[in-house]
Design a protein around this motif. Structure first.
Motif, PDB file in Angstrom:
ATOM      1  N   VAL A 161      46.799  31.959  11.391  1.00 29.15           N
ATOM      2  CA  VAL A 161      46.731  30.807  11.644  1.00 29.15           C
ATOM      3  C   VAL A 161      46.261  29.886  10.643  1.00 29.15           C
ATOM      4  O   VAL A 161      45.516  30.421   9.561  1.00 29.15           O
ATOM      5  CB  VAL A 161      45.739  30.662  12.992  1.00 29.15           C
ATOM      6  CG1 VAL A 161      46.344  31.095  14.277  1.00 29.15           C
ATOM      7  CG2 VAL A 161      44.459  30.983  12.600  1.00 29.15           C
ATOM      8  N   TRP A 162      46.426  28.546  10.575  1.00 34.37           N
ATOM      9  CA  TRP A 162      45.893  27.577  10.144  1.00 34.37           C
ATOM     10  C   TRP A 162      45.185  26.838  10.947  1.00 34.37           C
ATOM     11  O   TRP A 162      45.512  25.770  11.530  1.00 34.37           O
ATOM     12  CB  TRP A 162      46.422  26.537   9.080  1.00 34.37           C
ATOM     13  CG  TRP A 162      45.703  25.436   8.612  1.00 34.37           C
ATOM     14  CD1 TRP A 162      44.942  25.250   7.471  1.00 34.37           C
ATOM     15  CD2 TRP A 162      45.703  24.240   9.294  1.00 34.37           C
ATOM     16  NE1 TRP A 162      44.210  24.176   7.606  1.00 34.37           N
ATOM     17  CE2 TRP A 162      44.700  23.525   8.471  1.00 34.37           C
ATOM     18  CE3 TRP A 162      46.266  23.481  10.575  1.00 34.37           C
ATOM     19  CZ2 TRP A 162      44.303  21.917   8.848  1.00 34.37           C
ATOM     20  CZ3 TRP A 162      46.014  22.296  10.719  1.00 34.37           C
ATOM     21  CH2 TRP A 162      44.918  21.661  10.038  1.00 34.37           C
ATOM     22  N   SER A 163      43.925  27.175  11.311  1.00 35.72           N
ATOM     23  CA  SER A 163      43.162  26.491  12.516  1.00 35.72           C
ATOM     24  C   SER A 163      44.048  26.235  13.872  1.00 35.72           C
ATOM     25  O   SER A 163      43.454  26.346  14.851  1.00 35.72           O
ATOM     26  CB  SER A 163      42.495  25.032  11.990  1.00 35.72           C
ATOM     27  OG  SER A 163      41.403  25.510  11.078  1.00 35.72           O
ATOM     28  N   ARG A 164      45.293  25.250  13.771  1.00 33.90           N
ATOM     29  CA  ARG A 164      45.739  25.197  14.820  1.00 33.90           C
ATOM     30  C   ARG A 164      46.424  26.478  15.598  1.00 33.90           C
ATOM     31  O   ARG A 164      46.726  27.363  14.870  1.00 33.90           O
ATOM     32  CB  ARG A 164      46.890  23.982  14.760  1.00 33.90           C
ATOM     33  CG  ARG A 164      48.032  24.622  13.991  1.00 33.90           C
ATOM     34  CD  ARG A 164      49.012  23.506  13.520  1.00 33.90           C
ATOM     35  NE  ARG A 164      49.752  24.171  12.363  1.00 33.90           N
ATOM     36  CZ  ARG A 164      50.108  23.631  11.323  1.00 33.90           C
ATOM     37  NH1 ARG A 164      49.598  22.483  11.061  1.00 33.90           N
ATOM     38  NH2 ARG A 164      50.734  24.192  10.338  1.00 33.90           N
ATOM     39  N   PRO A 173      38.293  24.913  14.828  1.00 35.48           N
ATOM     40  CA  PRO A 173      38.216  23.631  14.393  1.00 35.48           C
ATOM     41  C   PRO A 173      37.578  23.194  13.409  1.00 35.48           C
ATOM     42  O   PRO A 173      36.502  23.767  12.916  1.00 35.48           O
ATOM     43  CB  PRO A 173      37.899  22.889  15.972  1.00 35.48           C
ATOM     44  CG  PRO A 173      36.935  23.863  16.421  1.00 35.48           C
ATOM     45  CD  PRO A 173      37.451  25.184  16.181  1.00 35.48           C
ATOM     46  N   PHE A 174      37.545  21.839  12.937  1.00 33.96           N
ATOM     47  CA  PHE A 174      36.618  21.431  11.882  1.00 33.96           C
ATOM     48  C   PHE A 174      35.546  20.853  12.652  1.00 33.96           C
ATOM     49  O   PHE A 174      35.580  19.571  13.177  1.00 33.96           O
ATOM     50  CB  PHE A 174      37.437  20.479  11.088  1.00 33.96           C
ATOM     51  CG  PHE A 174      38.583  21.171  10.260  1.00 33.96           C
ATOM     52  CD1 PHE A 174      38.095  21.567   8.842  1.00 33.96           C
ATOM     53  CD2 PHE A 174      39.889  21.296  10.556  1.00 33.96           C
ATOM     54  CE1 PHE A 174      38.992  22.172   8.184  1.00 33.96           C
ATOM     55  CE2 PHE A 174      40.623  22.020   9.841  1.00 33.96           C
ATOM     56  CZ  PHE A 174      40.387  22.461   8.448  1.00 33.96           C
ATOM     57  N   ARG A 175      34.573  21.674  12.792  1.00 34.20           N
ATOM     58  CA  ARG A 175      33.552  21.154  13.624  1.00 34.20           C
ATOM     59  C   ARG A 175      32.141  21.722  12.967  1.00 34.20           C
ATOM     60  O   ARG A 175      31.824  22.765  12.493  1.00 34.20           O
ATOM     61  CB  ARG A 175      33.347  21.976  15.015  1.00 34.20           C
ATOM     62  CG  ARG A 175      32.440  21.640  15.821  1.00 34.20           C
ATOM     63  CD  ARG A 175      32.388  22.469  17.156  1.00 34.20           C
ATOM     64  NE  ARG A 175      33.578  22.279  18.082  1.00 34.20           N
ATOM     65  CZ  ARG A 175      34.102  23.024  19.154  1.00 34.20           C
ATOM     66  NH1 ARG A 175      33.401  24.262  19.519  1.00 34.20           N
ATOM     67  NH2 ARG A 175      35.246  22.544  19.520  1.00 34.20           N
ATOM     68  N   TYR A 176      31.121  20.572  12.852  1.00 35.73           N
ATOM     69  CA  TYR A 176      29.887  20.827  12.325  1.00 35.73           C
ATOM     70  C   TYR A 176      28.779  20.273  13.099  1.00 35.73           C
ATOM     71  O   TYR A 176      28.933  19.015  13.282  1.00 35.73           O
ATOM     72  CB  TYR A 176      29.759  20.317  10.778  1.00 35.73           C
ATOM     73  CG  TYR A 176      28.455  20.566  10.183  1.00 35.73           C
ATOM     74  CD1 TYR A 176      28.084  21.753   9.648  1.00 35.73           C
ATOM     75  CD2 TYR A 176      27.315  19.764  10.399  1.00 35.73           C
ATOM     76  CE1 TYR A 176      26.864  22.254   9.047  1.00 35.73           C
ATOM     77  CE2 TYR A 176      26.140  19.951   9.770  1.00 35.73           C
ATOM     78  CZ  TYR A 176      26.159  21.038   8.972  1.00 35.73           C
ATOM     79  OH  TYR A 176      24.523  21.607   8.565  1.00 35.73           O
TER      80      TYR A 176
END
Length: 353
Positions: A161-164, A173-176
């Motif tokens: 995968v690339w994230s999705r 996800p891009f989550r911080y």
């Protein structure tokens, strides 16, 4: 160290093929030789002692990059993942980017390496060494026919995968701030993908895969666990980074992690801001080596695919990183391991050489 362009750096991840694809495909490939506005080309590689790396083929989603970057400069963020991409849409994009890679080889700009012996030969001869890698397996069908054909063409590394999400698994996800324990693991298709990659000797890249998928690969794969461009979650608590428990599993498998230069995964505050000192990269390297050992850490720049520290905006600047390593107290033998020897070691083991 007398020559800061040595030892040569072999790198775990770049997105130059995507940039050339967007710039016009094979028509734009000549700019790799003549000079381009980007992080990697032939002249910059020579200037920086960049010996090659994993050249990623990636199918882009329709994303508002300005919005994404703006959101990731904030103290906290949670970007929605793009929708999955169907095989019919992904396959021609992958073929186009792979064609660019082989066009670069025909131009004499690089050598596509199918074995660790090929890599050693290219590095020794001063030829840019490239591994054909796919980031996100959307172009692989459920029956894995595409995988077999691409392997014959030279594919030697793949990220499920690339994230999705794909039919094989789920990403982060891009989550911080966030940890990577988000969602379900590999699907039945994903487990078959792991098995077939093991049979063929295709490296499985764990970067972007969520934690459940990571542990599924750890349970079912007989190959070393490798994350080509990921950092230490203990230093930067981003969903893209690896926890100490994951690092322990990678060490136990005799695998490897390549340090990602992307600033949002380096900074303790997770922000997409380029004012990152090289000492912050060394913090991650120290932590990774503490948990993995000196033989299982390398570099995975994400050049041409990410915002990187302002001192290292192109591969021509890599002498500064070698210099920082030496000033930090790393000896010549350790610097050589981090620059390329550890990649050669894990690829020899993965590819059965």
């Amino acid at each position: 160290m007398t020559n800061q362009t040595t030892p040569l750096i072999f790198d775990g991840h770049n997105d130059v093929l995507l940039k050339l694809y967007r710039a016009g495909g094979k028509v734009a490939a000549s700019s790799f030789v003549t000079g381009r506005d980007g992080a990697i080309d032939a002249a910059q590689a020579l200037a920086g002692g960049f010996g090659g790396g994993f050249f990623a083929v990636y199918v882009p989603s329709p994303v508002d990059l300005d919005f994404k970057i703006e959101e990731m400069t904030k103290p906290t963020y949670d970007l929605p993942l793009p929708d999955p991409i169907d095989w019919e849409d992904a396959f021609p994009v992958v073929m186009s980017q792979a064609a660019i890679l082989f066009d670069l080889e025909e131009r004499g700009a690089l050598t596509v390496c199918r074995s660790a012996a090929d890599l050693r030969a290219a590095l020794s001869a001063g030829k840019l060494a490239a591994i054909f890698h796919i980031e996100g397996a959307e172009a692989i069908d459920a029956e894995l026919n595409t995988l077999d054909v691409l392997y014959k063409a030279g594919l030697r590394s793949i990220g499920p995968v690339w994230s999705r999400s794909t039919i094989f698994g789920h990403g982060v996800p891009f989550r911080y701030p966030s940890d990577p324990d988000i969602g379900d693991g590999l699907t039945d298709h994903g487990l078959r993908l792991v098995k077939r990659c093991n049979e063929l000797g295709i490296m499985i890249d764990l970067s972007h895969l969520n934690e459940a998928g990571f542990w599924d690969v750890a349970r079912h794969s007989n190959a070393p666990l490798v994350a080509t461009h990921s950092n230490a979650h203990a230093i930067c608590p981003h969903s893209r980074n690896l926890t100490d428990k994951q690092l322990s599993a990678i060490r136990e498998s005799d695998g490897m992690v390549g340090l990602n230069f992307a600033v949002a995964f380096l900074r303790a505050d997770g922000r997409m801001l380029a004012d990152v000192p090289l000492t912050q990269m060394l913090r991650h390297l120290d932590h990774l080596m503490e948990h993995l050992g000196e033989d299982r850490v390398g570099l995975g720049s994400d050049y041409d695919g990410a915002i990187v520290p302002q001192e290292l905006t192109s591969c021509a600047a890599l002498p500064l990183l070698r210099q920082a390593m030496a000033q930090h107290g790393y000896g010549e033998a350790l610097i050589a391991k981090l620059c390329h020897e550890n990649w050669l070691r894990v690829l020899e083991k993965t590819w059965g050489e």
